[in-house]
Each structure stands twice: as structure tokens, then as C-alpha cells.
Design a protein around this motif. Structure first.
Motif, PDB file in Angstrom:
ATOM      1  N   MET A   1       1.187 -14.018 113.874  1.00 36.76           N
ATOM      2  CA  MET A   1       2.187 -14.069 112.804  1.00 36.76           C
ATOM      3  C   MET A   1       3.532 -14.472 113.393  1.00 36.76           C
ATOM      4  SD  MET A   1       3.402 -11.049 110.169  1.00 36.76           S
ATOM      5  CE  MET A   1       4.044  -9.960 111.458  1.00 36.76           C
TER       6      MET A   1
ATOM      7  N   VAL B   1       7.477 -15.980 106.523  1.00 32.10           N
ATOM      8  CA  VAL B   1       6.403 -15.381 107.308  1.00 32.10           C
ATOM      9  C   VAL B   1       5.228 -16.357 107.320  1.00 32.10           C
ATOM     10  CG1 VAL B   1       4.930 -13.365 107.631  1.00 32.10           C
ATOM     11  CG2 VAL B   1       7.175 -13.107 106.509  1.00 32.10           C
TER      12      VAL B   1
ATOM     13  N   THR C   1       7.164  -4.689 102.583  1.00 31.53           N
ATOM     14  CA  THR C   1       8.550  -4.859 102.981  1.00 31.53           C
ATOM     15  C   THR C   1       9.407  -4.093 101.982  1.00 31.53           C
ATOM     16  OG1 THR C   1      10.288  -6.444 103.597  1.00 31.53           O
ATOM     17  CG2 THR C   1       8.943  -7.008 101.675  1.00 31.53           C
TER      18      THR C   1
ATOM     19  N   HIS D   1       1.476 -18.424 104.107  1.00 34.49           N
ATOM     20  CA  HIS D   1       2.937 -18.362 104.147  1.00 34.49           C
ATOM     21  C   HIS D   1       3.463 -17.563 102.970  1.00 34.49           C
ATOM     22  CE1 HIS D   1       6.925 -20.331 102.988  1.00 34.49           C
ATOM     23  NE2 HIS D   1       7.186 -19.699 104.117  1.00 34.49           N
TER      24      HIS D   1
ATOM     25  N   PHE E   1       9.405  -6.828 107.828  1.00 33.77           N
ATOM     26  CA  PHE E   1       8.060  -7.123 107.338  1.00 33.77           C
ATOM     27  C   PHE E   1       7.067  -6.258 108.088  1.00 33.77           C
ATOM     28  CE2 PHE E   1       4.120  -9.602 106.899  1.00 33.77           C
ATOM     29  CZ  PHE E   1       4.144  -9.860 105.533  1.00 33.77           C
TER      30      PHE E   1
ATOM     31  N   ILE F   1       7.547 -14.691 112.145  1.00 32.78           N
ATOM     32  CA  ILE F   1       8.563 -14.403 111.130  1.00 32.78           C
ATOM     33  C   ILE F   1       9.826 -15.169 111.504  1.00 32.78           C
ATOM     34  CG2 ILE F   1       9.818 -12.627 109.858  1.00 32.78           C
ATOM     35  CD1 ILE F   1       7.790 -10.592 110.906  1.00 32.78           C
TER      36      ILE F   1
END
Length: 415
Positions: free
Chosen positions: A268, A285, A298, A368, A213, A270
Motif C-alpha cells: 500500500m 491510497v 479512517t 485506489h 488511514f 499513501i
């Protein structure tokens, strides 16, 4: 001490009061058989749970309790269901307010290791850690952790995530369907190779690898940099699923090429969840603020000379062959199939392939977004050996992902 089970359990008392007994109905809406289907139960409504027992038809079923937010209380219970086409099963889940989690054979594995300079064999390092945080100005976080970052696996796959601004997923290819990373630590010895163990099968460089990401500046992907702090941690070691997280604190987003908006600084997380029996991996995420106005990216690496597949609805894949290292003498060429599945509501655009990536620009409508990544190695005795096979399987995989099993929970009694 190696983590083979969810926790080191004490013997369960002969008499233990149940906090709740639940009846969980699980139905397969598809006509095809499905194995290892995750059933995840939030424990928020059931008080403090210390242990659990899952049965079906009088037979005990392995289960797992997870403390997702690391507050020393279990948040979720997970078990896996095998269902024939259109089959429905009823499971009894008993939740206990005392005791310890029951132990079951490990079907997944996760590992974080600091380098140990006293250990010369690359597959025998032993400085085990569960979390590591570095400052954003850390000179070389990539080489702090053995195998360059956290790794995890099911019987079908093996992934490591680089501990640097790339946060790339690198891949381990297997010959046999089994757990191997505890033994090889992503650095397979000559003797292990002779014994049929797998090894690294992908060169990733600065590409997405398998679904990393990234940011998006309006023209190209950007790394997760600068950040205030960067963390990798293991949330759960198994036995049925492993959960690892990458936390980027104080990430300054790239300035969009077509915008004069002042860059935002965000946090953030992940989360990667790997279930037993699965070659695909869930990616979630999370942001600490509403990100619906921002764009991210991505995708998957464009393996040299690879054949591409896209259904133009969020499923994109390739099949190709390349060296997994710049050392073309020591390493042989490896053939892999890669795939990524992004829900259509998150897609801004599917970008044309370039020499590095098959990319998507993505967004979230809140804080999200979620997607899935998957891969296979042509070395597998149990897998796929041509682009045609791989792409055909991916189409079936998408149907299964989008046709979730049906779960209904009822409280049977309360003690």
C-alpha cells in the motif's frame, strides 16, 4: 542545503527549441472567486520534458515539474490559477526538451531529517534525507527521524506523519500565514514563540489524528502492522506543491471478525499532496491488487469535549480544546477544528463517536481511493475562532471541492 525551490536551475539558453506549445483554458463554474486552484497536466503524451514556461496575458506564472514515479523523467506539470466568479482564463504552456526547471519562490515546504546527536538545539538538526525504509521488526522507527517522521506545510498549515504503525497525522498551529517548519522543525524555541511562531497543537496518541488511514477488523480500526518494510519518502519539495508518500510493503491485513477468509498480504502507498494556499491536504491510497472486497477505516480524533458536525454524506468535523502533550505544565490548552471529506462511493458506514475517534469504515471499488483532510487552529489571525465559523466554512469548502474548475488542453503548435 535547504530546499527552497523545485530544483537548482541553470540559466535558460537564449534560444531553446520548444517541444510543444499548449493552450490551456481554465474556467471557474462557480459564482464565487477562487484562488490557487491547481491545474495539473500529465506529460505522458508530450515526450521527454526538461523545462517549461507558463504565461497568461503575457505574464509569467510560476509552475512546477514533478517526477512522480522517480524514474528521472518529469511526469506532471502543475500551476495554480486565480479565478473570479465565472471567469475563464487562457494559459500558454511551452514545454522544452532541454534545459532545467525554472525557479520560483517557495510556497510549500517538506522535510525529512535523521537525528543528529551532536546538535543540541531541537530546531537545528541537519541530517537531511529524502527517503527512509525500515524493516517491519525495527524496534523503534518512531525515534529514528527527527520530529518522528516526514513533515510538510503550506502557508496555512503544517503536518508531520509518525513513522510507525500508527502513521498518524499530527498538527502544527500557526499565528501568521507563512512557512515556518524549516525554522522550527516542529520544535519551536522560546525565542521563536516570542516572535510569533506556531507550535504543535494536537495530542493524537493512538487515534486517527487528522485522517490517518487504518485497517478494519469488523469492530474497530487496526494499525498498519505487521509489515515487511515501512518507508517514508519525499517525492516533491515544491515550490507550488509538495508530495510525500508512506509505503507499507507486505502489510498483512487484519482478519475480519465476521469472516474466516485467510488474511491477505498487500503493498500500500499513501500519497499526501499539499498545495500552496491550501489548508486542506489530498490523500490518495494505492494498492497493488484489487481491494474491493476489503474494508478499511479512517476519521478524525475526538478532541476532548469537542463539538461534532456531520452532514451524513462524508463530511465530518469537530471543534475542541485539549492539551497537545501529556505535560500540562509546559504546554497550554489548544483549540483546533478538524475535518475530513470522503467521497460517498467509498463509505461503508459512519461509526458512532467514541472516546477516541469520529470514524468511517471505507472501501474502494478497485485499487485506489481518495479523500481530503483539513484543519484550523484558533491561534490563527487569519482563520476561524468558533465551531460555528468552522462548520460553516466546511460546508462552503465541500461545495468548492465538488465543483472542480474546468480545464481544456489544446496543442497550439509543434516544433
Amino acid at each position: 542545503m535547504k530546499y527552497l525551490f523545485l530544483a537548482f536551475a541553470l540559466c535558460m539558453p537564449m534560444a531553446m527549441s520548444a517541444q510543444k506549445t499548449l493552450s490551456i483554458s481554465v474556467k471557474n463554474p462557480m459564482s464565487t472567486d477562487r484562488t490557487d486552484q491547481p491545474v495539473v497536466l500529465s506529460l505522458q503524451a508530450y515526450g521527454e520534458v526538461h523545462s517549461a514556461l507558463v504565461t497568461c496575458g503575457g505574464q509569467e506564472i510560476p509552475c512546477q515539474l514533478d517526477d512522480i514515479n522517480l524514474d528521472e523523467q518529469y511526469d506532471e506539470l502543475c500551476f495554480l490559477s486565480d479565478l473570479k466568479g465565472k471567469e475563464q482564463k487562457t494559459y500558454t504552456v511551452t514545454l522544452f526538451s532541454e534545459g532545467e526547471p525554472r525557479t520560483y519562490p517557495a510556497r510549500v515546504y517538506a522535510e525529512m531529517l535523521m537525528r543528529n546527536d551532536k546538535v543540541k538545539e531541537k530546531n537545528k538538526h541537519n541530517n537531511f534525507v529524502s527517503s527512509l525504509t525500515v524493516r517491519g521488526d525495527c524496534a523503534n522507527s518512531y525515534n529514528l527521524l527527527h520530529h518522528h517522521g516526514v513533515d510538510f506545510e503550506s502557508e496555512l498549515n503544517g503536518i508531520r506523519i509518525y513513522f510507525d504503525k500508527r502513521q498518524t497525522l499530527d498538527l502544527y498551529g500557526k499565528f501568521q500565514k507563512r512557512l515556518e517548519l524549516e525554522a522550527t522543525q516542529f520544535y519551536t524555541s522560546a525565542d521563536q514563540k516570542k516572535a510569533g511562531y506556531g507550535d504543535d497543537v494536537l495530542w493524537v496518541g493512538n487515534t486517527f489524528g487528522l485522517g490517518a488511514f487504518r485497517g478494519w477488523d469488523g469492530k474497530e480500526p487496526t494499525m498498519i502492522d505487521p509489515v515487511k518494510n515501512r518507508t517514508q519518502r519525499v517525492i516533491s519539495y515544491g515550490p507550488l506543491r509538495t508530495i510525500v508518500e508512506i509505503i507499507d510493503q507486505g502489510w498483512t491485513l487484519p482478519t475480519h471478525q465476521t469472516s474466516n477468509i485467510k488474511p491477505q498480504t498487500i503493498n500500500m502507498t499513501i500519497r499526501y499532496t499539499q498545495y500552496a494556499g491550501h489548508r486542506d491536504t489530498d490523500v490518495d491510497v494505492f494498492f497493488n491488487r484489487d481491494m474491493k472486497r476489503e474494508e478499511f477505516s479512517t476519521g478524525i480524533i475526538n478532541v476532548k469535549g469537542s463539538e461534532e458536525f456531520s452532514d451524513k454524506k462524508g463530511l465530518r468535523a469537530c471543534w475542541g480544546t485539549d492539551y497537545p502533550s501529556t505535560d500540562t505544565v509546559k504546554w497550554s490548552r489548544e483549540t483546533v477544528g478538524l475535518g475530513i471529506l470522503i467521497p460517498r462511493q467509498h463509505i461503508v458506514s459512519e461509526e458512532p463517536a467514541n472516546k477516541d475517534n469520529y470514524a468511517f469504515v471505507v472501501k474502494t471499488d478497485n485499487r485506489h481511493l481518495a479523500y481530503k483532510v483539513v484543519y484550523g487552529s484558533a491561534n490563527e489571525t487569519f482563520g476561524f475562532h468558533s465551531a460555528k465559523e468552522w462548520f460553516q466554512w466546511l460546508k462552503s469548502w465541500r461545495k468548492e471541492v465538488e465543483t472542480a474548475i474546468m480545464v481544456e488542453v489544446k496543442v497550439k503548435d509543434e516544433k
